[in-house]
Design an enzyme around this catalytic site. Structure first.
Site, PDB file in Angstrom:
ATOM      1  N   TYR A 168      12.948 -65.700  14.127  1.00 28.07           N
ATOM      2  CA  TYR A 168      13.069 -67.023  13.526  1.00 28.07           C
ATOM      3  C   TYR A 168      11.860 -67.267  12.640  1.00 28.07           C
ATOM      4  CZ  TYR A 168      13.293 -72.142  13.122  1.00 28.07           C
ATOM      5  OH  TYR A 168      13.345 -73.431  12.647  1.00 28.07           O
ATOM      6  N   ASP A 216       5.100 -62.646  10.262  1.00 34.06           N
ATOM      7  CA  ASP A 216       5.170 -64.051  10.643  1.00 34.06           C
ATOM      8  C   ASP A 216       4.507 -64.210  12.005  1.00 34.06           C
ATOM      9  OD1 ASP A 216       5.706 -66.626  11.312  1.00 34.06           O
ATOM     10  OD2 ASP A 216       7.879 -66.511  11.055  1.00 34.06           O
ATOM     11  N   LYS A 265       1.418 -73.487  14.281  1.00 38.58           N
ATOM     12  CA  LYS A 265       1.211 -73.791  15.703  1.00 38.58           C
ATOM     13  C   LYS A 265      -0.270 -73.850  16.103  1.00 38.58           C
ATOM     14  CE  LYS A 265       5.935 -72.886  16.710  1.00 38.58           C
ATOM     15  NZ  LYS A 265       6.908 -71.887  16.324  1.00 38.58           N
TER      16      LYS A 265
END
Ligand SMILES: *Cc1c(COP(=O)(O)O)cnc(C)c1O
Length: 426
Positions: A144, A237, A265
């Site tokens: 994702y 990523d 994050k």
């Protein structure tokens, strides 16, 4: 457990907010029940609107590696706010955070901050396409990278998978440039390279969005070589794994260098931040140095930068915490595994630093299809039984779990004991 207030708040929210939530996984749809509304966090624990207290294994989906309400982060946020919340102009703290990040990744030269992981990957792909001059990208099933159009892709038909939209509203014309490969399967990557004009490969080197499935070192090495050979830009990523799997994310564990790395994050310490960094010759193509456009009103926001800087500084000054976090994650998973084994329940797990993922599967998953073979109903049961006992795990079998520094060994022991009870109903 009384959740009357949460239920009432959810009913209210549904009248005004789509589905009552601002991000779909929060709705508890895949595990049943209704979402818990939270009021306060402290360290490893969160308290809901009915006064129930839970040990938090979600930690806002990763950012809160230092736990809730870390004093250093709070203080730096307050100080930043007292000087103003946004200028839309350069501030010194952006450079400070940039330096701190780049120091950990000596092979990356320049960075740009944005406000979410979605923006980071979307922009990184634009840069990769702009620099390579090729439109096709390869993405991996089960990874994702946020919700931008060209990444909301599911497998199409045919031997080689040019993607098709996984959501209405995404034009097929956009996703036809996204080729889908299987995680940990280099042959599927080669097939994609042969099928298209591939300018970019994006991957989570430690995949945290199909529970936790790390890439094999050999696979990543070959992927790196394939990209170099084919003139494609490799994007790692690390929005989730950065500063989580290790201080340096996958780089600290596997040592493989991507061309662009995306962050999010943890780098925002609980505030909305994303970033992408790369080698100078790539990043210099980005506006205003180069012609590739990207911008953001709140990019590099001083309050978010302050939270990220406090967080990162603390992590860098206490590098030993990663060993402690890893030990706790391993203890938790090994504890669950031995209980499951005793009960005759299939159970597999992975741990990387402060991240853990487990599967009710007979064999350890290497890719998304393997993960999907797991027992989702059993996970839903696990989730609701643990929740009742005050343990907040992700409301989906496809998410990674997190350990934070505020979690004690006795918290881990308590969780294992609860699982011993819960396993009987699985
Ligand atoms: C969470 C996540 C994103 C998206 O970040 P948002 O801040 O939610 O937009 C992208 N990539 C990975 C690997 C993620 O875990």
């Amino acid at each position: 457990m009384n959740t009357t207030n949460s239920q009432k708040l959810f009913a209210d929210a549904q009248q005004y907010i789509v589905g009552g939530v601002n991000s779909p996984v929060r709705a508890f749809k895949s595990v049943g029940g209704t979402p818990i509304f939270f009021k306060k966090g402290e360290g490893a624990y969160i308290t809901d609107e009915d006064g129930n207290k839970y040990l938090d294994f979600i930690q806002s989906w990763g950012p809160l590696i230092l736990g809730h309400c870390d004093k250093d982060i709070q203080n730096s946020i307050c100080e930043a706010v007292s000087n103003g919340t946004s200028f839309g102009a350069p501030t010194a703290i952006e450079t400070e955070l940039a330096k701190e990040v780049l120091e950990l990744f000596p092979y990356l030269d320049k960075i740009r901050f944005v406000s979410s992981g979605t923006e980071a990957t979307m922009s990184a792909i634009r840069v990769a396409r702009g620099v390579s001059g090729k439109d096709d990208i390869i993405k991996f099933k089960g990874c994702y990278h946020g919700h931008s159009d060209s990444l909301l892709v599911s497998a199409g038909s045919g031997a080689v998978t040019f993607g098709s939209p996984s959501s209405p509203g995404v034009p097929a014309d956009f996703t036809k440039h996204t080729l889908l490969a299987d995680y940990n399967d280099i042959e599927s990557v080669k097939a994609c390279f042969e099928a298209g004009e591939v300018g970019c490969v994006i991957i989570e080197p430690i995949a945290g969005n199909m529970s936790l499935v790390p890439a094999d070192l050999e696979f990543l090495k070959e992927l790196r070589e394939l990209c170099t050979k084919n003139g494609a830009i490799l994007i790692f990523d690390e929005v989730m794994s950065g500063f989580r799997a290790s201080l340096k994310g996958s780089y600290g564990i596997l040592g493989i260098e991507a061309d662009i790395v995306t962050f999010g994050k943890v780098i925002g310490g609980g505030m909305p931040v994303g970033a992408f960094a790369g080698k100078a010759e790539i990043m210099s193509q980005l506006s205003p140095e180069g012609p590739i456009y990207q911008a953001g009103t709140l990019s590099g926001n001083p309050v978010a930068m302050a939270a990220g800087l406090a967080s990162l500084k603390k992590l860098k000054e206490n590098k030993e915490i990663y060993t402690e976090l890893n030990t706790k994650a391993e203890t938790l998973m090994a504890g669950f595994a031995s209980i499951a084994k005793e009960a005759g329940i299939d159970f597999q797990y992975n741990v990387r630093g402060s991240m853990f993922g487990f599967f009710f599967n007979s064999k350890l998953p290497k890719n998304f299809d393997d993960v999907c073979a797991g027992d989702e109903e059993r996970y839903a049961k696990f989730h609701s039984e643990m929740l009742k006992r005050g343990f907040y795990f992700a409301p989906s079998a496809y998410e990674t779990g997190f350990i934070c520094t505020a979690m004690s060994s006795s918290d881990i022991e308590k969780t294992i004991e609860a699982f011993e009870e819960v396993v009987k109903s699985l």
